[in-house]
Design an enzyme around this catalytic site. Structure first.
Site, PDB file in Angstrom:
ATOM      1  N   ALA A   1      52.395 -73.736  -5.021  1.00  0.00           N
ATOM      2  CA  ALA A   1      51.178 -74.529  -5.190  1.00  0.00           C
ATOM      3  C   ALA A   1      50.028 -74.007  -4.322  1.00  0.00           C
ATOM      4  CB  ALA A   1      51.450 -76.001  -4.895  1.00  0.00           C
ATOM      5  N   THR A   2      50.346 -73.414  -3.193  1.00  0.00           N
ATOM      6  CA  THR A   2      49.276 -72.860  -2.358  1.00  0.00           C
ATOM      7  C   THR A   2      48.519 -71.790  -3.140  1.00  0.00           C
ATOM      8  OG1 THR A   2      50.526 -73.272  -0.338  1.00  0.00           O
ATOM      9  CG2 THR A   2      48.762 -71.636  -0.200  1.00  0.00           C
TER      10      THR A   2
ATOM     11  N   CYS B   1      51.200 -81.140   9.236  1.00  0.00           N
ATOM     12  CA  CYS B   1      52.396 -80.366   8.927  1.00  0.00           C
ATOM     13  C   CYS B   1      52.073 -78.889   8.902  1.00  0.00           C
ATOM     14  CB  CYS B   1      53.007 -80.800   7.601  1.00  0.00           C
ATOM     15  SG  CYS B   1      51.895 -80.623   6.213  1.00  0.00           S
TER      16      CYS B   1
HETATM   17  C1  LIG Z   1      53.790 -78.633  -0.607  1.00  0.00           C
HETATM   18  C2  LIG Z   1      52.417 -78.803  -1.116  1.00  0.00           C
HETATM   19  C3  LIG Z   1      51.599 -77.704  -1.371  1.00  0.00           C
HETATM   20  C4  LIG Z   1      52.027 -76.292  -1.078  1.00  0.00           C
HETATM   21  O1  LIG Z   1      52.972 -75.860  -2.015  1.00  0.00           O
HETATM   22  P1  LIG Z   1      53.760 -74.498  -1.826  1.00  0.00           P
HETATM   23  O2  LIG Z   1      54.475 -74.330  -3.122  1.00  0.00           O
HETATM   24  O3  LIG Z   1      54.681 -74.724  -0.674  1.00  0.00           O
HETATM   25  O4  LIG Z   1      52.783 -73.426  -1.581  1.00  0.00           O
HETATM   26  C5  LIG Z   1      50.347 -77.937  -1.887  1.00  0.00           C
HETATM   27  N1  LIG Z   1      49.913 -79.184  -2.134  1.00  0.00           N
HETATM   28  C6  LIG Z   1      50.670 -80.258  -1.899  1.00  0.00           C
HETATM   29  C7  LIG Z   1      50.146 -81.614  -2.207  1.00  0.00           C
HETATM   30  C8  LIG Z   1      51.941 -80.113  -1.380  1.00  0.00           C
HETATM   31  O5  LIG Z   1      52.678 -81.186  -1.133  1.00  0.00           O
END
Ligand SMILES: *Cc1c(COP(=O)(O)O)cnc(C)c1O
Length: 388
Positions: free
Chosen positions: A74-75, A329
């Protein structure tokens, strides 16, 4: 061996479901081909597996498979969405609206864009953690190109009013991006009904592997343009180059398939456990619930505790339960959580906060065990403070 602490940090990451691992294993060894190899069986096998996962994920959010672009998580999806839109729509305007309580993977790309001359509006939230739709609408300008508001918050679990935000974006003809990392597989998502143009996803918050995610990019009504942020072999329609990570993609698909099978029952089960823990903790004086009481993820509980030192509380609980505190975090620093600060909390109260993330493998027994222990710990820490 001493017992390991009970895991209640499922917003940080989840254990991988063994059924997901089983689905992945053949793609490391026998079926190791590169999905882009079009001349032989090894490539075709990998391509077929990627296709199946892509379809599963597309169905889960009601889009078509061509609209799913795999990323490392998600990053990366958030970075691709925000920077990719900023670059592609630069000539139409340089204003973006987001929210103070977004994940750092949204806030930091926005801050980076500010250094390039973009203007970013960081909307405040109400005491319950939700945005005010009127304030959103008032901040829209002719040069606004993107609104980015997450589905579910990773600290306080609140669910933003996506449908209404989508409606506002449609009215003003502005692109709408949402970070769905905490929501996929936990609440129903529908990019058509919510008028979402870009949606970030990840596998490791939903019992899938780490290092894999996706960005949904709308291709019709309207066709969203995006500037690639990784250039190379032209995979994923040239939007995200790099050899596809087949085993992780297979695992992502399997994780979504499993989550959707049980989405309602599991949500109900976690809600009951969460409410049980919540009732027990809130029965103590000076313990407050953070975030909207009902409009939030079933597995989330975030409380602030008056009259205890946050660090001492975490230390006392360390061997009993694995959870996170009201500090950021971002692991390397311990600043008070920007989310709790946005709710209007003092640094002290933010530090004295606990975030519980229940998950698929959380049992009634675990919740009952820790509930009483946490109550006892808070009481004895408070007594120690009084005596000093
Ligand atoms: C964990 C998280 C991310 C980051 O996701 P990754 O796959 O670890 O890069 C981004 N946004 C939210 C809301 C998250 O909880």
């Amino acid at each position: 061996m001493s017992q390991r602490p009970i895991y209640l940090d499922n917003h940080a990451t989840t254990p991988m479901d063994k059924r997901v691992l089983e689905a992945m294993l053949p793609y490391f060894t026998e079926h190791f081909g590169n999905p882009s190899s079009i001349n032989h069986l090894y490539g075709w096998e990998a391509e077929a597996a990627v296709k199946k996962a892509r379809e599963t994920i597309a169905n889960a959010i009601n889009c078509s498979p061509e609209e799913i672009i795999f990323t490392s998580g998600a990053t990366e999806a958030n970075n691709l969405a925000i920077k990719g839109i900023a670059e592609a729509y630069f000539n139409q305007g340089q204003h973006i609206i987001t929210v103070q309580t977004e994940h750092r993977a949204v806030l930091d790309p926005c801050q980076y864009l500010e250094t390039l001359g973009f203007e970013i509006t960081y909307l405040p939230v109400k005491k319950d953690g939700l945005i005010d739709l009127e304030i959103l609408e008032k901040n829209i300008r002719p040069e606004t190109i993107l609104v980015s508001v997450m589905v579910a918050n990773n600290e306080i679990g609140v669910l933003q009013p996506l449908k209404e935000i989508g409606r506002i974006c449609k009215k003003y003809d502005i692109l709408f991006h949402s970070d769905g990392a905490q929501a996929i597989g936990k609440i129903p998502l529908n990019v058509q009904a919510m008028n979402i143009h870009l949606l970030s996803l990840t596998a490791h918050k939903v019992y899938g592997p780490k290092g894999i995610g996706a960005l949904y990019i709308r291709r019709r009504d309207p066709r969203v343009k995006i500037a690639p942020q990784l250039h190379g072999g032209g995979q994923e329609k040239g939007i995200r180059s790099g050899t596809l990570y087949t085993p992780q993609i297979v695992g992502f698909g399997k994780a979504i398939e499993l989550a959707l099978q049980e989405i309602d029952a599991e949500s109900q089960r976690q809600k009951e456990l969460r409410n049980r823990l919540q009732k027990q903790l809130l029965s103590l004086e000076g313990v407050h619930l953070n975030g909207h009481p009902t409009q939030r993820l079933s597995g989330n509980l975030n409380v602030s505790i008056e009259g205890v030192d946050g660090a001492a509380l975490l230390l006392a609980l360390q061997g009993i339960v694995a959870l996170s505190s009201g500090s950021a975090c971002t692991s390397t620093t311990t600043k008070p959580s920007h989310v709790l600060k946005a709710l209007g909390h003092s640094d002290k109260l933010a530090y004295g906060s606990l975030r519980f993330g229940l998950g698929r493998f959380t049992t009634t027994n675990e919740i009952d065990t820790i509930g009483q222990k946490i109550v006892d710990t808070i009481q004895s820490l408070r007594q120690a403070t009084v005596q000093n």
